[in-house]
Design a protein around this motif. Structure first.
Motif, PDB file in Angstrom:
ATOM      1  N   ALA A   5      22.997  77.467   3.215  1.00 23.63           N
ATOM      2  CA  ALA A   5      24.428  77.312   3.488  1.00 23.63           C
ATOM      3  C   ALA A   5      25.033  76.219   2.614  1.00 23.63           C
ATOM      4  CB  ALA A   5      24.644  77.001   4.964  1.00 23.63           C
ATOM      5  N   ILE A   6      24.304  75.137   2.411  1.00 17.01           N
ATOM      6  CA  ILE A   6      24.795  74.057   1.559  1.00 17.01           C
ATOM      7  C   ILE A   6      24.954  74.537   0.123  1.00 17.01           C
ATOM      8  CG2 ILE A   6      24.213  71.789   0.609  1.00 17.01           C
ATOM      9  CD1 ILE A   6      22.858  71.190   3.320  1.00 17.01           C
ATOM     10  N   VAL A   7      23.980  75.275  -0.355  1.00 12.55           N
ATOM     11  CA  VAL A   7      24.039  75.804  -1.723  1.00 12.55           C
ATOM     12  C   VAL A   7      25.222  76.753  -1.868  1.00 12.55           C
ATOM     13  CG1 VAL A   7      22.836  77.276  -3.393  1.00 12.55           C
ATOM     14  CG2 VAL A   7      21.578  75.493  -2.169  1.00 12.55           C
ATOM     15  N   ILE A   8      25.478  77.591  -0.889  1.00 12.68           N
ATOM     16  CA  ILE A   8      26.604  78.522  -0.937  1.00 12.68           C
ATOM     17  C   ILE A   8      27.926  77.766  -0.947  1.00 12.68           C
ATOM     18  CG2 ILE A   8      27.849  80.285   0.391  1.00 12.68           C
ATOM     19  CD1 ILE A   8      25.082  81.375   1.214  1.00 12.68           C
ATOM     20  N   ILE A   9      28.044  76.736  -0.132  1.00 14.98           N
ATOM     21  CA  ILE A   9      29.280  75.948  -0.083  1.00 14.98           C
ATOM     22  C   ILE A   9      29.518  75.236  -1.403  1.00 14.98           C
ATOM     23  CG2 ILE A   9      30.367  73.935   0.997  1.00 14.98           C
ATOM     24  CD1 ILE A   9      29.011  74.871   3.631  1.00 14.98           C
ATOM     25  N   ILE A  10      28.483  74.629  -1.963  1.00 17.85           N
ATOM     26  CA  ILE A  10      28.619  73.943  -3.256  1.00 17.85           C
ATOM     27  C   ILE A  10      28.961  74.943  -4.356  1.00 17.85           C
ATOM     28  CG2 ILE A  10      27.351  72.656  -5.023  1.00 17.85           C
ATOM     29  CD1 ILE A  10      25.879  71.242  -2.712  1.00 17.85           C
ATOM     30  N   GLY A  11      28.314  76.097  -4.344  1.00 22.37           N
ATOM     31  CA  GLY A  11      28.605  77.133  -5.337  1.00 22.37           C
ATOM     32  C   GLY A  11      30.039  77.625  -5.246  1.00 22.37           C
ATOM     33  N   ALA A  12      30.521  77.808  -4.031  1.00 23.21           N
ATOM     34  CA  ALA A  12      31.905  78.259  -3.839  1.00 23.21           C
ATOM     35  C   ALA A  12      32.889  77.198  -4.319  1.00 23.21           C
ATOM     36  CB  ALA A  12      32.152  78.588  -2.367  1.00 23.21           C
ATOM     37  N   ALA A  13      32.605  75.940  -4.024  1.00 29.65           N
ATOM     38  CA  ALA A  13      33.491  74.857  -4.468  1.00 29.65           C
ATOM     39  C   ALA A  13      33.517  74.758  -5.988  1.00 29.65           C
ATOM     40  CB  ALA A  13      33.039  73.530  -3.856  1.00 29.65           C
ATOM     41  N   THR A  15      32.901  77.201  -8.094  1.00 25.46           N
ATOM     42  CA  THR A  15      33.589  78.391  -8.595  1.00 25.46           C
ATOM     43  C   THR A  15      35.099  78.213  -8.517  1.00 25.46           C
ATOM     44  OG1 THR A  15      31.750  79.800  -7.920  1.00 25.46           O
ATOM     45  CG2 THR A  15      33.880  80.881  -8.276  1.00 25.46           C
ATOM     46  N   ILE A  16      35.586  77.688  -7.413  1.00 27.00           N
ATOM     47  CA  ILE A  16      37.024  77.449  -7.260  1.00 27.00           C
ATOM     48  C   ILE A  16      37.501  76.423  -8.281  1.00 27.00           C
ATOM     49  CG2 ILE A  16      38.759  76.469  -5.701  1.00 27.00           C
ATOM     50  CD1 ILE A  16      37.152  77.814  -3.398  1.00 27.00           C
ATOM     51  N   ALA A  17      36.718  75.382  -8.510  1.00 26.32           N
ATOM     52  CA  ALA A  17      37.092  74.358  -9.478  1.00 26.32           C
ATOM     53  C   ALA A  17      37.165  74.928 -10.899  1.00 26.32           C
ATOM     54  CB  ALA A  17      36.101  73.198  -9.426  1.00 26.32           C
ATOM     55  N   VAL A  18      36.203  75.749 -11.269  1.00 26.30           N
ATOM     56  CA  VAL A  18      36.201  76.355 -12.607  1.00 26.30           C
ATOM     57  C   VAL A  18      37.381  77.311 -12.763  1.00 26.30           C
ATOM     58  CG1 VAL A  18      34.935  77.932 -14.125  1.00 26.30           C
ATOM     59  CG2 VAL A  18      33.736  76.058 -13.014  1.00 26.30           C
ATOM     60  N   LEU A  19      37.660  78.102 -11.743  1.00 29.37           N
ATOM     61  CA  LEU A  19      38.807  79.014 -11.808  1.00 29.37           C
ATOM     62  C   LEU A  19      40.116  78.244 -11.935  1.00 29.37           C
ATOM     63  CD1 LEU A  19      37.803  81.760  -9.225  1.00 29.37           C
ATOM     64  CD2 LEU A  19      37.936  81.980 -11.710  1.00 29.37           C
TER      65      LEU A  19
END
Length: 74
Positions: A5-13, A15-19
Motif C-alpha cells: 500500500a505504501i508503494v502504491i501511494i508513493i507511486g501514485a504521488a 505519477t501525479i507530480a510528473v503529470l
C-alpha cells in the motif's frame, strides 16, 4: 499499513507530480510570448514525445534558447 500500500501511494504521488510537471511545461510553452508558432509546436511535440526529458530540457534550457532565437527573428 502494508508495504504494498505504501508503494502504491508513493507511486501514485510521483505519477501525479510528473503529470503536473508536464502540464506546466506545456502551458509555459503555449504562453511564451517571444516564441514563434513553429517553435512552440516543436517544443510541444518534444514534451509530448519525450515527457520527462522534454520537460526537463524546457525548464533547464528553454528560456535561454528561446531568447536567442527570438532575437534572431526580430
Amino acid at each position: 499499513m502494508e508495504l504494498t500500500a505504501i508503494v502504491i501511494i508513493i507511486g501514485a504521488a510521483l505519477t501525479i507530480a510528473v503529470l503536473a510537471f508536464i502540464v506546466i511545461a506545456l502551458v509555459q510553452v503555449g504562453r511564451e510570448p517571444n516564441l514563434p508558432l513553429t517553435l512552440r509546436l516543436l517544443w510541444a511535440v518534444a514534451i509530448i514525445a519525450f515527457p520527462v526529458v522534454g520537460s526537463l530540457v524546457w525548464f533547464g534550457l528553454g528560456k535561454p534558447i528561446n531568447d536567442r532565437v527570438a532575437h534572431s527573428f526580430s
